[in-house]
Structures are given as C-alpha cells and as structure tokens.
Write an enzyme that holds these catalytic residues in place. Structure first.
Site, mmCIF file in Angstrom:
data_model
loop_
_atom_site.group_PDB
_atom_site.id
_atom_site.type_symbol
_atom_site.label_atom_id
_atom_site.label_comp_id
_atom_site.label_asym_id
_atom_site.label_seq_id
_atom_site.Cartn_x
_atom_site.Cartn_y
_atom_site.Cartn_z
ATOM 1 N N LYS A 68 -24.697 -41.806 42.920
ATOM 2 C CA LYS A 68 -23.870 -41.274 44.092
ATOM 3 C C LYS A 68 -24.538 -42.241 45.514
ATOM 4 O O LYS A 68 -23.710 -42.537 46.370
ATOM 5 C CB LYS A 68 -24.299 -39.795 44.554
ATOM 6 N N ASP A 104 -18.761 -33.439 49.132
ATOM 7 C CA ASP A 104 -19.775 -32.480 49.145
ATOM 8 C C ASP A 104 -20.171 -31.773 50.236
ATOM 9 O O ASP A 104 -20.384 -30.495 50.352
ATOM 10 C CB ASP A 104 -21.175 -33.088 48.442
#
Ligand code: ATR
Length: 267
Positions: A68, A104
């Site tokens: 990420k 997210d």
C-alpha cells in the site's frame, strides 16, 4: 462470458490467496452485466506489478499488504487524501494514466455515519496502516480522536498528524469514548483469543467497531454485545472499501447485500 473484449481487474498482495476481493468483485461485475474479471496476483514487487498494469492495460487494481505504501511512487497521480494517509489501496487506469486512491478511509467512517461522528469522541486502537486510514476518515468527519497503541512513539506520531490525543495502552481502561474502533490484528485468526480493548471500559451507550473480519464476531464485539453496545463488524468496512473501488472503476454502485452474503458464506 469471457471473450476477447473482457477487461481485467485484479488485486496485488503477498500473501493474497485468502483475499475475498475476487469473490465480491466478480459477483458485482456479473450482477451489473459488466464484461470484466477480477483476479488475485501474489506478486513480489510493487514496480513489477505497476508495470504489468501498464503492459496488459489492466483497468484497475486493489492493492493490499505489503504494497500500500511502496506502490505509490510508481503511479502517475495520487489523490490528496491517499497522499495524506501515505497509502494507496486502489489503482484506476484512466486511459493509461495510473491514479492512486485510498478507499479504506471513507470506508472506515461509512458504517459509523448513521450514528453520527461529528463532535463524538472516537478511540482508535492501533497506529498502523489501517489506523492511519481510519483516523483520517474520522478527522474528516470532525470526530474528536483518541489514539491508543502498544508502541507509544508510533501512537503519538499518528495522533499528531490528525490532531488527536494519545493515551498509552496501559491506561486504556480509563478511556471514555462514544466510539471504539479496533484497527490492530488482535482478535484476528490466529490471535482470535486476544481482545484489543478492556471490556470493563465498555458501556452500553458506546458504538464498537472492529476492522477484523476473520472471525466476524471477535472477542471485542462479543464483549461489546454483552455490555449492550452497538457493534459494527469488520465486513462493514471491507465491503465499503470494495464498494468505493467498484464505483471508481465503473461509475456504478454494486449490490452490497450481495457482497455481504457471498463473503458471509465463506468465513
Ligand atoms: P496494518 O497496516 O494492517 O494496520 P501494521 O502497520 O503492522 O498493520 O499495524 C498493526 C497495529 O496493530 C499496530 O498498531 C500494532 O501495534 P505496534 O505499533 O505496537 O506494533 C498493533 N498490534 C499488532 N499486534 C499487537 C499485539 N499483540 N498487541 C498490541 N498491539 C498490536
């Protein structure tokens, strides 16, 4: 039917074989009549994965642990929120321009929005990548954030970036909050016997959320339910982040009940 026009989407991670992404995205493509497939690729390096997106004209990708952060420097454009969090979990291929987003963050607050976040005291347990996304999401909704974390230095650093208060882990039992969110791996298989927040600090007026979804009912959520708290399980955030990815890729909103039913049948 897969044919010569089928477009490819995927998830990059390592390990990735446990991912529920292919199940829900393929079901959503089918449900919406989109000629696309979504596959899981266990890759070794972020640069190679991004090169594959360019070479094969992959239309979009989910990015998961441990890429990420490392994938960011290989993309052409990073959404400001993703840059502030320091992590990208979604790549959108816009006519060859690779854009990075973080879904997210909005996903963490989406399940909380019905209960109100603005002005509420929200205690975030943990200070890793998931905590950063959750903290930025809560900050964007004007919640008053408390960060607590085993490693004080990491907790304090995150608290500073979102203007939050840091409370050391050994003082957790004294925390008074409206909302508690576990972002650590405590409670997740194989640490399913662990509990990330002291049950004695839970009261019936609290909303308790866990980002862990294996198992769906963690010890924290179990304890919270016994205390009469409102509970939000980890699938809520997982489905919300996947929903936001699907919207970025297709401009369509998937059937979230379908997604939840498919995953629930597998955990
Ligand atoms: P992710 O990107 O999934 O959030 P991470 O960056 O490794 O993963 O962060 C994991 C978080 O869980 C951290 O806050 C970690 O605490 P430390 O900062 O002290 O490492 C927390 N965590 C994991 N296992 C833990 C345990 N057994 N007890 C307490 N905290 C734990």
């Amino acid at each position: 039917m897969i044919d010569a026009a089928t477009r490819l989407y995927c998830v990059f991670g390592n390990p990735v074989r446990h991912s529920k992404g292919p199940l829900i995205h393929n079901a959503a493509f089918k449900n919406k009549g989109i000629n696309a497939v979504y596959l899981a690729f266990e890759v070794q390096d972020a640069a190679g994965a991004v090169q594959a997106v360019r070479t094969l004209d992959i239309q979009g990708a989910s990015v998961t642990i441990p890429f990420k952060e490392s994938i960011m420097k290989h993309l052409d454009w990073i959404d400001p929120t993703a840059r502030a969090i320091g992590a990208v979990n979604t790549i959108v291929n816009e006519n060859g321009i690779l854009k990075g987003y973080n879904t997210d963050c909005q996903a963490a607050v989406a399940p909380l929005v019905p209960f109100g976040v603005s002005g509420k005291t929200v205690c975030i347990v943990g200070a890793g990548g998931a905590a950063r996304a959750v903290a930025h999401g809560v900050a964007a909704q004007n919640g008053n954030i408390i960060i607590t974390n085993r490693t004080e230095q990491k907790g304090k650093a995150l608290a500073e970036t979102v203007n939050a208060r840091f409370i050391p882990a050994n003082e957790m039992a004294n925390i008074q909050a409206d909302v508690v969110i576990n972002t650590t791996s405590i409670g997740m298989v194989p640490k399913e016997n662990g509990i990330s927040f002291p049950p004695e600090a839970l009261t019936s007026d609290m909303v308790v959320m866990d980002v862990v979804y294996t198992p769906l009912r963690t010890r924290l959520l179990d304890a919270a339910e016994q205390k009469g708290c409102t509970t939000i399980d980890g699938l809520s955030m997982f489905i919300a982040q996947a929903t936001a990815q699907f919207e970025l890729w297709t401009d369509m909103t998937p059937d979230t009940d379908l997604m939840r039913n498919i995953i629930s049948g597998t955990i």
